[in-house]
Enzyme design. Structure first.
Site, mmCIF file in Angstrom:
data_model
loop_
_atom_site.group_PDB
_atom_site.id
_atom_site.type_symbol
_atom_site.label_atom_id
_atom_site.label_comp_id
_atom_site.label_asym_id
_atom_site.label_seq_id
_atom_site.Cartn_x
_atom_site.Cartn_y
_atom_site.Cartn_z
ATOM 1 N N LYS A 117 42.499 127.552 64.248
ATOM 2 C CA LYS A 117 41.528 128.309 63.456
ATOM 3 C C LYS A 117 41.546 129.803 63.838
ATOM 4 O O LYS A 117 41.175 130.648 63.038
ATOM 5 C CB LYS A 117 40.122 127.747 63.642
ATOM 6 C CG LYS A 117 39.955 126.267 63.316
ATOM 7 C CD LYS A 117 39.598 126.015 61.886
ATOM 8 C CE LYS A 117 39.242 124.572 61.550
ATOM 9 N NZ LYS A 117 40.183 123.535 61.956
HETATM 10 C C1 LIG Z 1 40.782 122.452 61.342
HETATM 11 C C2 LIG Z 1 41.828 121.690 62.056
HETATM 12 C C3 LIG Z 1 42.772 120.894 61.368
HETATM 13 C C4 LIG Z 1 42.743 120.707 59.872
HETATM 14 O O1 LIG Z 1 43.168 121.844 59.172
HETATM 15 P P1 LIG Z 1 42.885 121.996 57.605
HETATM 16 O O2 LIG Z 1 43.298 123.366 57.260
HETATM 17 O O3 LIG Z 1 41.406 121.781 57.442
HETATM 18 O O4 LIG Z 1 43.679 120.953 56.903
HETATM 19 C C5 LIG Z 1 43.751 120.249 62.118
HETATM 20 N N1 LIG Z 1 43.786 120.344 63.458
HETATM 21 C C6 LIG Z 1 42.899 121.086 64.161
HETATM 22 C C7 LIG Z 1 42.985 121.135 65.644
HETATM 23 C C8 LIG Z 1 41.892 121.799 63.482
HETATM 24 O O5 LIG Z 1 41.004 122.532 64.190
#
Ligand SMILES: *Cc1c(COP(=O)(O)O)cnc(C)c1O
Length: 498
Positions: A112
Site C-alpha cells: 500500500k
Molecule cells: C491490500 C493488499 C492486497 C490486495 O490488493 P488489492 O489491490 O486490494 O487487490 C494484497 N496483499 C496485501 C499485503 C495487501 O495489503
C-alpha cells in the site's frame, strides 16, 4: 485527457478533480476517457532511469493540467528517502526461474506504500491546480495495512490532516503498535470498540453528518478519503509494472518485446487492474494471474461470469485479501462493456439489490483471455511458504504465497512457459506468526516473539520499520465507542497543529 464516471459517462472532470473528489457524486468511479500508447522504444528508455524517473514518465501521461515540475517533485517526494536502498520495486530472480517483484520495502512493509506515498503529493498539487483553499481532512477506517500506510503518506503533508480509526480487536498487534506510535504533527489515531464494520459505518456517517460538515466549513476545511478507488491510488500502481519490465530487459532476462506474465495476490482488484492498464498501454504482458485466498469470489467470477457475494466469509491468514466486494472490478467491466455506463450501472444495481450479477458471454470470453483466476486455502498457503523456503531459500509472506500457488496451478494446467513475475505485497515479517507456523508447525501467539524466532531461524533481515517499532513512544491510546467518533473528529479539527 479527461476522466468519466463509470456510472454516468456525461460526467467529465480533470485529473485534478478526479483525484480530489475520489468518487463521483452518483457513486461511479473515475476512469480516463482514453489510454496513452507507450511504444517499445519508450519502454526501453525506462531501463536507464531510476524509479523516480520512471514514475514521472508514466504518471505525466495521465495528468493533463499538472506541470512537468509538479510530476517530478511529486515522484521525488514520494519515493526518495523512504524505501530501502531508494529502490521501491526491486525484482529478484528465484533459483527456479520465477521472478518476485518486492513491493514491501517502504515505511509500512506492505505494498500500500507504493500508492499511498504518492497520493498525498498528487492531492496537494491537484489542490494547487484547482485553486482549492483550506485544509483537507482525510478520514480513514482501516482493518489493517491501509491505515498505517495512509498515516505515513500524509504525515506532515501541507494543508492536510489525517485521522484514522481502527477496530480495537480487529487488527494485529503489530498493526496496532504501528498506528499507536505514528509520528507527525497532523495525524490523529483512535481505536474503536467493536468490529471493522462498526468502525467503517461510523466513518461513513461522519462523512454525511451535517453538524460536522458545518464545523468543517467554518474552519475552511473539507473531508476527503484515501481509499483504494481513488484514481490517485491506482495511477502509482501502473508504474511498477513498467518498472519491472524495464528491469528484466536491463538485466537481459528478456528481450524487448517478449511477453511477461504477472501473478497478483488480489483483494479489491486495484493492484491487478493497474497491470491490465499497463497492458492496454502497450506493455508486453501475457496472462494476468488473479490469485484469491479461500474468499474466492473473483476466481469464481473469472470461471463462470457470475459475481456472487451470497457466500460465507472466511477469515484467513492472508487477511488483506479477505474481501467479498472487489470495488475496482467495476472499472474493468466498464471498459470491457465498451464504456457502456448504462450496462455497467445495471450490474452494480443488481449487486446492491440481489448480491450478484452476471455478465454476457462476450464479456467473460474477454475476461478469460486476459486473466487466469485461481484460489488457495490456508493449508496450501503454509505448504507453499515452506516449500519455497526449503527449495529456493526465499521467504514469502502469506499473501504472496497465495499468488505463488495459483501460478503453479496456471502453469500445470496450461504448460505456458512465459516468464512470470509474482507480485509480492508484504514483508514476511508483517505476518510473522503465520509464516513461522508454516515453517515450523509451531504456533507463537506474540507477533514480536514470532519476528525474533523467524529471523533467528532464517537469517532474513527484519525490516527496520518493524525492528524499531518496539522502541517507539506510544502516542495514541484512546479507545472510544462508535458514538464518540464524531466528537473525536471535532476535537481533532479544533486542535492547533504543526
Ligand atoms: C491490500 C493488499 C492486497 C490486495 O490488493 P488489492 O489491490 O486490494 O487487490 C494484497 N496483499 C496485501 C499485503 C495487501 O495489503
Amino acid at each position: 485527457m479527461k476522466y468519466n464516471s463509470t456510472r454516468d459517462k456525461s460526467v467529465s472532470v480533470t485529473a485534478s478533480q478526479a483525484i480530489l473528489k475520489g468518487i463521483s457524486n452518483e457513486g461511479g468511479l473515475f476512469v480516463p476517457d482514453s489510454f496513452p500508447d507507450v511504444t517499445l522504444a519508450q519502454i526501453e528508455e525506462l531501463c536507464a532511469m531510476s524509479y523516480v524517473g520512471r514514475a514521472e514518465r508514466i504518471i505525466s501521461l495521465f495528468l493533463d493540467g499538472f506541470t512537468a515540475a509538479q510530476c517530478r517533485s511529486a515522484a521525488e517526494a514520494a519515493y526518495i528517502g523512504t524505501f530501502e536502498n531508494d529502490s521501491p520495486a526491486p525484482v529478484v530472480k528465484l533459483p527456479g526461474g520465477r521472478y518476485v517483484m518486492e513491493l514491501f520495502r517502504g515505511p509500512t512493509c506492505a505494498f500500500k506504500d507504493m500508492a499511498l506515498r504518492l497520493l498525498p503529493q498528487l492531492m496537494s498539487r491537484a489542490a494547487e491546480n484547482e485553486g482549492k483553499k483550506g485544509e483537507t481532512v482525510i478520514l480513514v477506517a482501516t482493518s489493517g495495512d491501509t491505515g498505517k500506510a495512509a498515516l505515513e503518506g500524509f504525515r506532515d503533508a501541507d494543508g492536510v490532516r489525517i485521522i484514522v480509526f481502527y477496530p480495537v480487536d480487529g487488527v494485529s498487534a503489530m498493526q496496532k503498535l504501528q498506528m499507536k506510535t505514528q509520528e507527525g504533527g497532523n495525524v490523529g489515531v483512535a481505536a474503536v470498540r467493536g468490529n471493522f464494520d462498526n468502525t467503517q459505518s461510523g466513518v461513513k456517517s461522519i462523512f454525511t453528518d451535517e453538524g460536522i460538515k458545518a464545523a468543517l466549513e467554518e474552519k475552511g476545511m473539507s473531508f476527503s478519503s484515501a481509499n483504494s478507488i481513488n484514481w490517485g491510488r491506482l495511477l502509482p500502481q501502473i508504474v511498477y509494472y513498467f518498472s519491472a519490465y524495464a528491469d528484466l530487459v536491463k538485466q537481459k532476462e528478456i528481450a524487448p518485446g517478449d511477453k511477461v506474465n504477472f501473478a497478483v495476490p488480489t483483494g479489491n482488484f486495484g493492484n491487478i487492474l493497474a497491470a491490465y492498464y499497463a497492458k492496454i498501454m502497450g506493455l508486453p504482458v501475457g496472462k494476468l494471474i488473479c490469485a484469491s485466498n479461500k474468499n474466492r469470489v473473483l476466481s469464481d467470477f473469472i470461471e463462470t461470469g457470475s459475481y456472487d457475494i451470497g457466500r460465507e466469509f472466511y477469515a484467513t491468514i492472508s487477511p488483506s485479501m479477505d474481501i467479498l466486494i472487489s470495488s475496482n472490478l467495476e472499472r474493468l467491466l466498464y471498459h470491457l462493456l465498451g464504456n457502456d455506463d448504462n450496462a455497467l450501472k445495471e450490474l452494480m444495481e443488481s449487486l446492491k439489490r440481489e448480491g450478484k450479477y452476471s455478465v454476457s458471454g462476450d464479456v467473460i470470453t474477454c475476461v478469460k483471455e486476459l486473466f487466469y483466476g485461481g484460489s488457495c486455502d490456508d493449508t496450501r498457503t503454509r505448504e507453499v511458504i515452506k516449500r519455497v523456503y526449503d527449495s529456493e531459500g526465499y521467504l514469502l509472506d502469506t499473501h504472496t504465497a497465495v499468488a505463488m500457488a495459483v501460478t503453479d496451478d496456471y502453469i500445470s494446467s496450461t504448460g505456458d512457459n512465459t516468464k512470470t513475475v509474482v507480485v509480492s505485497t508484504a514483508s514476511p515479517y508483517k505476518f510473522a506468526g503465520s509464516v513461522y507456523t508454516a515453517l515450523t508447525g509451531k504456533t507463537e501467539q506474540d507477533e514480536f516473539t514470532a519476528v525474533s524466532l523467524l529471523s533467528e531461524l532464517t537469517g532474513v533481515p527484519v525490516p527496520k520499520p518493524l525492528s524499531e517499532l518496539k522502541q517507539k513512544a506510544v502516542r495514541f491510546e484512546q479507545v472510544i465507542g462508535k458514538d464518540e467518533m464524531p466528537a473525536a473528529v471535532i476535537d481533532f479539527i479544533s486542535e492547533k497543529r504543526y
